[in-house]
Design an enzyme around this catalytic site. Structure first.
Site, short mmCIF file in Angstrom:
data_model
loop_
_atom_site.label_atom_id
_atom_site.label_comp_id
_atom_site.label_asym_id
_atom_site.label_seq_id
_atom_site.Cartn_x
_atom_site.Cartn_y
_atom_site.Cartn_z
N LYS A 50 -4.92 -6.48 2.75
CA LYS A 50 -4.76 -5.30 1.88
C LYS A 50 -6.12 -4.88 1.31
CE LYS A 50 -2.82 -2.25 -0.94
NZ LYS A 50 -3.63 -2.03 -2.09
N GLU A 77 -10.31 2.44 3.58
CA GLU A 77 -9.94 3.71 2.91
C GLU A 77 -11.16 4.32 2.21
OE1 GLU A 77 -6.38 3.26 0.39
OE2 GLU A 77 -7.50 4.30 -1.17
N SER A 104 0.83 -1.20 0.00
CA SER A 104 0.00 0.00 0.00
C SER A 104 0.87 1.25 0.00
CB SER A 104 -0.90 0.01 1.23
OG SER A 104 -1.60 1.23 1.28
N HIS A 109 -7.97 -3.13 4.00
CA HIS A 109 -7.35 -1.80 4.12
C HIS A 109 -7.98 -0.84 3.10
CE1 HIS A 109 -4.58 1.14 2.39
NE2 HIS A 109 -4.08 1.31 3.59
N ASN A 110 -8.08 -1.29 1.87
CA ASN A 110 -8.66 -0.43 0.82
C ASN A 110 -10.13 -0.15 1.09
OD1 ASN A 110 -6.14 -0.92 -0.28
ND2 ASN A 110 -6.90 -0.97 -2.37
P1 NBP Z 1 0.26 -1.83 -14.31
O1 NBP Z 1 -0.80 -2.41 -13.46
O2 NBP Z 1 -0.06 -0.70 -15.18
O3 NBP Z 1 0.90 -3.02 -15.19
C1 NBP Z 1 1.91 -2.77 -16.13
C2 NBP Z 1 2.98 -3.82 -16.05
O4 NBP Z 1 2.42 -5.12 -16.28
C3 NBP Z 1 4.04 -3.62 -17.12
O5 NBP Z 1 5.28 -3.97 -16.55
C4 NBP Z 1 3.61 -4.60 -18.19
O6 NBP Z 1 4.66 -5.01 -19.03
C5 NBP Z 1 3.18 -5.75 -17.33
N1 NBP Z 1 2.41 -6.78 -18.03
C6 NBP Z 1 1.15 -6.74 -18.54
BR1 NBP Z 1 0.07 -5.29 -18.52
N2 NBP Z 1 0.77 -7.88 -19.11
C7 NBP Z 1 1.82 -8.71 -18.98
C8 NBP Z 1 2.05 -10.05 -19.36
N3 NBP Z 1 1.09 -10.77 -19.96
N4 NBP Z 1 3.25 -10.59 -19.09
C9 NBP Z 1 4.20 -9.86 -18.46
N5 NBP Z 1 4.04 -8.59 -18.07
C10 NBP Z 1 2.86 -8.01 -18.31
O7 NBP Z 1 1.52 -1.42 -13.37
P2 NBP Z 1 1.56 -0.62 -12.00
O8 NBP Z 1 0.63 0.53 -11.99
O9 NBP Z 1 2.99 -0.40 -11.72
O10 NBP Z 1 0.98 -1.68 -10.93
C11 NBP Z 1 1.57 -2.95 -10.74
C12 NBP Z 1 0.75 -3.72 -9.72
O11 NBP Z 1 0.75 -3.01 -8.50
C13 NBP Z 1 -0.72 -3.88 -10.10
O12 NBP Z 1 -1.18 -5.12 -9.67
C14 NBP Z 1 -1.40 -2.79 -9.34
O13 NBP Z 1 -2.76 -3.07 -9.09
C15 NBP Z 1 -0.58 -2.78 -8.07
N6 NBP Z 1 -0.62 -1.52 -7.33
C16 NBP Z 1 -0.59 -0.33 -7.96
C17 NBP Z 1 -0.62 0.85 -7.24
C18 NBP Z 1 -0.54 2.17 -7.91
O14 NBP Z 1 -0.64 3.19 -7.22
N7 NBP Z 1 -0.37 2.23 -9.22
C19 NBP Z 1 -0.65 0.80 -5.87
C20 NBP Z 1 -0.64 -0.42 -5.24
C21 NBP Z 1 -0.62 -1.58 -5.99
P3 NBP Z 1 4.94 -4.21 -20.41
O15 NBP Z 1 5.73 -3.00 -20.01
O16 NBP Z 1 5.71 -5.15 -21.21
O17 NBP Z 1 3.60 -3.86 -21.00
#
Ligand code: NBP
Length: 474
Positions: A182, A189, A128, A185-186
């Site tokens: 988690k 939130e 988080s 938690h959300n």
């Molecule tokens: P995203 O959720 O936007 O995912 C993008 C990533 O997933 C890229 O690295 C992409 O690779 C990869 N990917 C996908 Br899409 N399909 C794939 C596949 N079939 N094989 C391998 N890689 C694949 O990224 P994020 O916003 O950094 O979030 C990552 C995780 O963290 C998610 O589960 C999200 O829910 C969680 N999260 C996010 C936040 C936040 O604030 N953003 C907070 C807490 C948790 P590519 O570059 O090759 O397309």
């Protein structure tokens, strides 16, 4: 093979987590499906620590010390399964796969069982704090085996937020426990933000204050029991002036709240477990209602927009503060109740005090208040409800009169406060000596012969409603 840990999936969360690991002196191997992201990370931040860039999954695995620890930070759902499928044939017994994404805990339970059969540890870790947290210290909620935490704990604790010398990371419990916590938690939130929004709306519409004035109120509240990250940023958002219109930004933001789904999951799971998380449910539904733009317009057109009666009183601001606090206690009581129920259902043996401890920093609901929750559960781990802890009982008792005034005033003025109302109804429901559930049982017995129990005798009974209306033991 020298890297301590690996991260695959280098969008914003994965990159920041990898940088956080590197900045804490861990040699971290990094990989992404499309290698451009890996290159970019090294170009922009390679100087921050010791990175090993891996072009392929095979390279990534080969670069790691054993037992291997690989954090997956990809889009939740299918992509996570795709990465697991690619990764597992390359691993050896005892290696650890950590999913740091926002997975549904049921998926985590499924994946954990599948990898356990292969002799691998699968750790669903709730993370988080968004991108800022990932970089500078998140709250981390790892599930999975105790054994995996022996290896993983020190690394994760080293990159987590720290409050009063304690890292915001603890082994939550087996299999999907981390992702479940988690999720709750959300959900909390959602409820917390809904209550804050209702307090704002009351001060705005019934209290006649401007957003800037309300920002000052929230700033003052942040000096007391309500002190928290969300109250702090509420003041920041409310005092921000939009450069284009010269108005408060909040006045020009479209009033349709969006959601990614973790609040909905929390409510769905609460329904399955039979736990009344009314505050979280109201928060999810309030967002849904805000998004029903056509329906809102149709009803507004049919009835005329609601005219809010100004009910400015000297005491309004402080009454709203107390209503907010009491409703917030209820929302947390409900969330912790849900974790307790899941812990029992799945045999997780959750330490609820520890959950409050790891939410004190790094995450969105971080608050002073969590210290009190930790103390409550440390003192009595089997607490029937947070509401009965001495500290919270007193807080709610002190706030009760103001809370009722606010709910009555809001209803009369026509300001919708579903969070405040439902929290009060929950409290009144739990406190009632007798509930009308007795009548519901009577009705169920009437139309469906569902039977009822009596207050004065053991057993189940049925009244022959369509016969002579005598009672028979079922
Ligand atoms: P995203 O959720 O936007 O995912 C993008 C990533 O997933 C890229 O690295 C992409 O690779 C990869 N990917 C996908 Br899409 N399909 C794939 C596949 N079939 N094989 C391998 N890689 C694949 O990224 P994020 O916003 O950094 O979030 C990552 C995780 O963290 C998610 O589960 C999200 O829910 C969680 N999260 C996010 C936040 C936040 O604030 N953003 C907070 C807490 C948790 P590519 O570059 O090759 O397309």
């Amino acid at each position: 093979a020298t890297a301590r840990i690996a991260v695959t999936g280098l969008a914003v969360m994965g990159s920041n987590l990898a940088r956080n690991l590197a900045r804490h002196g861990h040699r971290v191997a990094v990989h992404n499906r499309s290698s451009s992201r890996t290159k970019l990370l090294i170009e922009q931040h390679g100087h921050e620590g010791d990175f090993v860039a891996a072009e392929t999954m095979e390279d990534l695995v080969a670069s790691l010390q054993k037992p291997r620890q690989i954090i997956i930070m990809v889009k939740a759902g299918g992509p996570t399964d795709a990465v697991i499928d690619e990764l597992t044939p390359l691993l050896d017994e005892g290696d650890m796969v950590i999913d740091g994404g926002n997975a549904h805990y049921a998926d985590t339970r499924r994946r954990e069982a599948a990898l356990r059969d292969l002799g691998l540890h699968f750790v669903g870790a709730g993370i988080s704090g968004g991108e800022e947290g990932a970089l500078n210290g998140p709250s981390i909620m790892p599930g999975g085996s105790k054994e995996s935490y022996v290896h993983l704990g020190p690394v994760l604790e080293s990159i987590a937020a720290v409050v009063d010398g304690t890292p915001c990371c603890v082994h939550v419990g087996p299999d999907g426990a981390g992702h479940f916590v988690k999720m709750v938690h959300n959900g909390i939130e959602y409820a917390d933000m809904q209550l804050i929004a209702e307090a704002y709306d009351l001060l705005l519409r019934a209290g006649g204050k401007t957003p800037a004035e309300i920002a000052d109120v929230f700033r003052e509240w942040n000096e007391g029991d309500l002190e928290s990250y969300l109250i702090e940023i509420t003041a920041d958002v409310l005092s921000h002036v939009d450069a284009d219109s010269g108005k408060s930004l909040v006045e020009v933001i479209a009033d349709e709240a969006e959601q990614k789904g973790t609040g909905r999951w929390t409510v769905q799971e609460a329904l399955e477990l039979g736990v009344p998380v009314t505050g979280i449910a109201e928060a999810v539904f309030a967002r849904s209602l805000s998004g029903r733009v056509d329906q809102r317009k149709a009803v507004r057109d049919a009835f005329g927009a609601s005219e809010v009666a100004k009910t400015v009183t000297d005491g309004l601001v402080d009454d709203v503060r107390q209503a907010l606090y009491a409703s917030k206690v209820v929302a947390y009581a409900q969330g912790f109740d849900q974790m307790r129920a899941a812990s029992k259902e799945y045999g997780w043996d959750l330490d609820l005090g520890a959950m409050a401890t790891i939410w004190r920093g790094g995450c969105i609901i971080r608050a002073r208040f969590l210290d009190r929750i930790r103390e409550a559960y440390d003192g009595s781990p089997e607490l029937a409800s947070l509401l009965v802890d001495d500290y919270f009982r007193e807080a709610v008792q002190n706030a009760e009169a103001a809370w009722r005034r606010v709910v009555v005033g809001a209803v009369q003025a026509g300001v919708p406060v579903p969070g405040f109302v439902s929290a009060l109804a929950y409290y009144d429901g739990l406190r009632s000596e007798r509930l009308p559930a007795a009548l519901i049982q009577g009705l169920r017995d009437f139309f469906g012969a569902h039977t009822y129990r009596r207050t004065d005798r053991e057993g189940s009974f049925h009244t022959l409603w369509s016969g002579d209306r005598s009672q028979v033991e079922a």
